[in-house]
Design an enzyme around this catalytic site. Structure first.
Site, PDB file in Angstrom:
ATOM      1  N   ARG A  82     -12.804   9.564   6.063  1.00 15.13           N
ATOM      2  CA  ARG A  82     -13.584  10.535   5.304  1.00 15.13           C
ATOM      3  C   ARG A  82     -13.800  10.154   3.849  1.00 15.13           C
ATOM      4  O   ARG A  82     -14.876  10.308   3.298  1.00 15.13           O
ATOM      5  CB  ARG A  82     -12.903  11.910   5.392  1.00 15.13           C
ATOM      6  CG  ARG A  82     -12.812  12.434   6.808  1.00 15.13           C
ATOM      7  CD  ARG A  82     -12.127  13.792   6.862  1.00 15.13           C
ATOM      8  NE  ARG A  82     -10.701  13.701   6.606  1.00 15.13           N
ATOM      9  CZ  ARG A  82      -9.776  13.490   7.532  1.00 15.13           C
ATOM     10  NH1 ARG A  82     -10.148  13.298   8.778  1.00 15.13           N
ATOM     11  NH2 ARG A  82      -8.508  13.447   7.242  1.00 15.13           N
ATOM     12  N   HIS A 120       2.751   2.955   7.196  1.00 15.40           N
ATOM     13  CA  HIS A 120       1.550   2.767   8.026  1.00 15.40           C
ATOM     14  C   HIS A 120       1.602   1.490   8.863  1.00 15.40           C
ATOM     15  O   HIS A 120       0.601   1.120   9.468  1.00 15.40           O
ATOM     16  CB  HIS A 120       0.299   2.748   7.147  1.00 15.40           C
ATOM     17  CG  HIS A 120       0.216   1.561   6.225  1.00 15.40           C
ATOM     18  ND1 HIS A 120       0.978   1.468   5.076  1.00 15.40           N
ATOM     19  CD2 HIS A 120      -0.500   0.413   6.298  1.00 15.40           C
ATOM     20  CE1 HIS A 120       0.712   0.323   4.482  1.00 15.40           C
ATOM     21  NE2 HIS A 120      -0.181  -0.342   5.214  1.00 15.40           N
ATOM     22  N   CYS A 169     -15.194   3.366  10.679  1.00 12.44           N
ATOM     23  CA  CYS A 169     -15.405   4.524  11.555  1.00 12.44           C
ATOM     24  C   CYS A 169     -15.723   5.730  10.690  1.00 12.44           C
ATOM     25  O   CYS A 169     -15.138   5.915   9.619  1.00 12.44           O
ATOM     26  CB  CYS A 169     -14.149   4.790  12.388  1.00 12.44           C
ATOM     27  SG  CYS A 169     -14.249   6.276  13.440  1.00 12.44           S
ATOM     28  N   CYS A 217     -13.319   5.900  16.814  1.00 15.13           N
ATOM     29  CA  CYS A 217     -13.729   7.038  17.644  1.00 15.13           C
ATOM     30  C   CYS A 217     -14.591   6.603  18.822  1.00 15.13           C
ATOM     31  O   CYS A 217     -14.752   7.331  19.788  1.00 15.13           O
ATOM     32  CB  CYS A 217     -14.460   8.081  16.808  1.00 15.13           C
ATOM     33  SG  CYS A 217     -16.143   7.590  16.301  1.00 15.13           S
ATOM     34  N   THR A 263       0.823  -1.206   0.000  1.00 12.12           N
ATOM     35  CA  THR A 263       0.000   0.000   0.000  1.00 12.12           C
ATOM     36  C   THR A 263       0.856   1.255   0.000  1.00 12.12           C
ATOM     37  O   THR A 263       0.482   2.280  -0.573  1.00 12.12           O
ATOM     38  CB  THR A 263      -0.945  -0.003   1.214  1.00 12.12           C
ATOM     39  OG1 THR A 263      -1.700  -1.216   1.219  1.00 12.12           O
ATOM     40  CG2 THR A 263      -1.911   1.172   1.160  1.00 12.12           C
TER      41      THR A 263
END
Length: 392
Positions: free
Chosen positions: A129, A81, A125, A111, A61
């Protein structure tokens, strides 16, 4: 001398443009703001506070963003990551970790407040976005600014973690606390590769005892899926890869059969169907690419066959599925981070590792100094490594 509240200068690997090697640079890492953690990564670790990266590993990735076919280039960017580290400092409002804690930065936030986090049905979650491009998500902090500067330029974050650096800043909902005795050099793999593949079998596919399975792609994620299938009690695990050199490792981890599609006279899905009286119960696709995805689906049995998609090539956009496959009972699902709710699950996975329920060490084929990061990418591109650990 304490570094709390101060800008830290440290070494990092920066991607300046598409298709070019990463550059080892000196960067400035700003102190964490509210609900952020700064982490020191002597491998890799994450958090939205300040911390040190102790060890970090390489994943395909990371290479997607600098690939010429990637659709949302963002430069300069600080990739990485999959890491583990130690919290250096925290911003106001952080309560889940404290300076000195060992942690893993997570690209999947938790969250614990949104409808997804409150549901046991998913590990998604609402803080993620860009649902259409999760790789490009979390490229800045919540206040829309970066905590990294290099040569006077602001540097993008990556997947909310950015671990190719000695220090990173992450959100407090993107960091999982570890036990004090955790071996950061090994458990950094819990930050992505192992958790994703293992969880794909355990959580998403929900492989059952005595079942037959096929795993496509034998990188770190695919081999972890093999481990997961074995742990779930599968009676037969067929491992598929175009690199036959990976078969010895796959069999050592639990595969019962290995197939190289390039060595076969007919499509691999047809061969698997013949081997298993019509198809496997579960197929886990970890390679990416429409051809592999199609083969994984078609190698499952009609009636109840389940195909779980994990891998994605850089230019994968869609998968054409025939109506017949659906009407005859085959099912497709997908997984993100193996279905684990990171903040809750990472400590449990660490306990399982310490209790020798699975072997992370078997996935590490190379350990290199951080300055050799481009050599690590080459090993990955050439298929010569499963996981390479980079140490500062």
């Amino acid at each position: 001398m304490s570094t709390k509240g101060k800008v830290i200068k440290c070494k990092a690997a920066i991607a300046w443009e598409v298709g070019k090697p990463l550059c080892i640079e000196e960067i400035e890492v700003a102190p964490p703001k509210a609900h952020e953690v700064r982490i020191q990564l002597p491998g890799f670790m994450f958090s939205l506070q300040t911390a040190t990266i102790i060890a970090t590993a390489l994943c395909h990735t990371d290479a997607h963003v600098i690939h010429p076919k990637f659709t949302e280039p963002m430069f300069p960017v600080l990739l990485g990551h999959e890491a583990a580290g130690i919290v250096e400092s925290v911003g106001p409002g952080v309560t889940n970790v404290k300076p000195g804690d060992k942690v893993i930065p997570l690209y999947t936030p938790q969250c614990r407040k949104c409808k997804f986090c409150l549901s046991p049905r998913t590990n998604f979650c609402a803080k993620l976005r860009k649902v259409k491009n999760l790789i490009a998500d979390q490229e800045v902090m919540d206040d829309k600014t970066s905590r990294f500067t290099c040569k006077g330029k602001s540097v993008y974050h990556f997947m909310g973690t950015s671990t190719f650096t000695q220090y990173t800043v992450v959100s407090d909902i993107n960091v999982a606390k570890l036990d004090d005795d955790a071996n950061l050099e090994k458990v950094c793999l819990l930050g992505c590769g192992f958790s994703t593949g293992y969880g794909a079998a355990i959580n998403t596919a929900k492989v059952t005892p005595g079942s037959t399975c096929a795993v496509f792609g034998l990188g770190g994620v695919g081999l972890s899926a093999v481990i997961g299938c074995k742990a779930a009690g599968a009676s037969r695990i067929i491992a598929v890869d175009i690199n036959s050199e990976k078969f010895t490792k796959a069999k050592a981890l639990g595969a019962t059969d290995c197939l190289n599609p390039r060595d076969l006279r007919k499509p691999v899905q047809e061969v698997i169907a013949e081997m298993t009286d019509g198809g496997v119960d579960f197929a886990i696709e970890c390679a990416g690419g429409s051809e592999a995805m199609r083969a994984a689906l078609e190698c499952t049995t009609v009636g109840w066959g389940l195909c779980t998609l994990v891998g994605a090539a850089v230019d994968d956009q869609e998968l054409n599925v025939s109506l017949t496959d659906v009407l005859t009972g085959r099912t497709i699902n997908g997984t993100l981070f193996g279905g684990w709710k990171g903040l809750d699950s990472i400590p449990k996975l660490l306990t399982d590792y310490k209790n020798k329920k699975f072997n992370l060490d078997a996935l590490v084929t190379h350990t290199l100094p951080f300055d050799k990061i481009n050599e690590a990418f080459d090993l990955m591109y050439q298929g010569k490594s499963i996981r390479t650990i980079l140490l500062f």
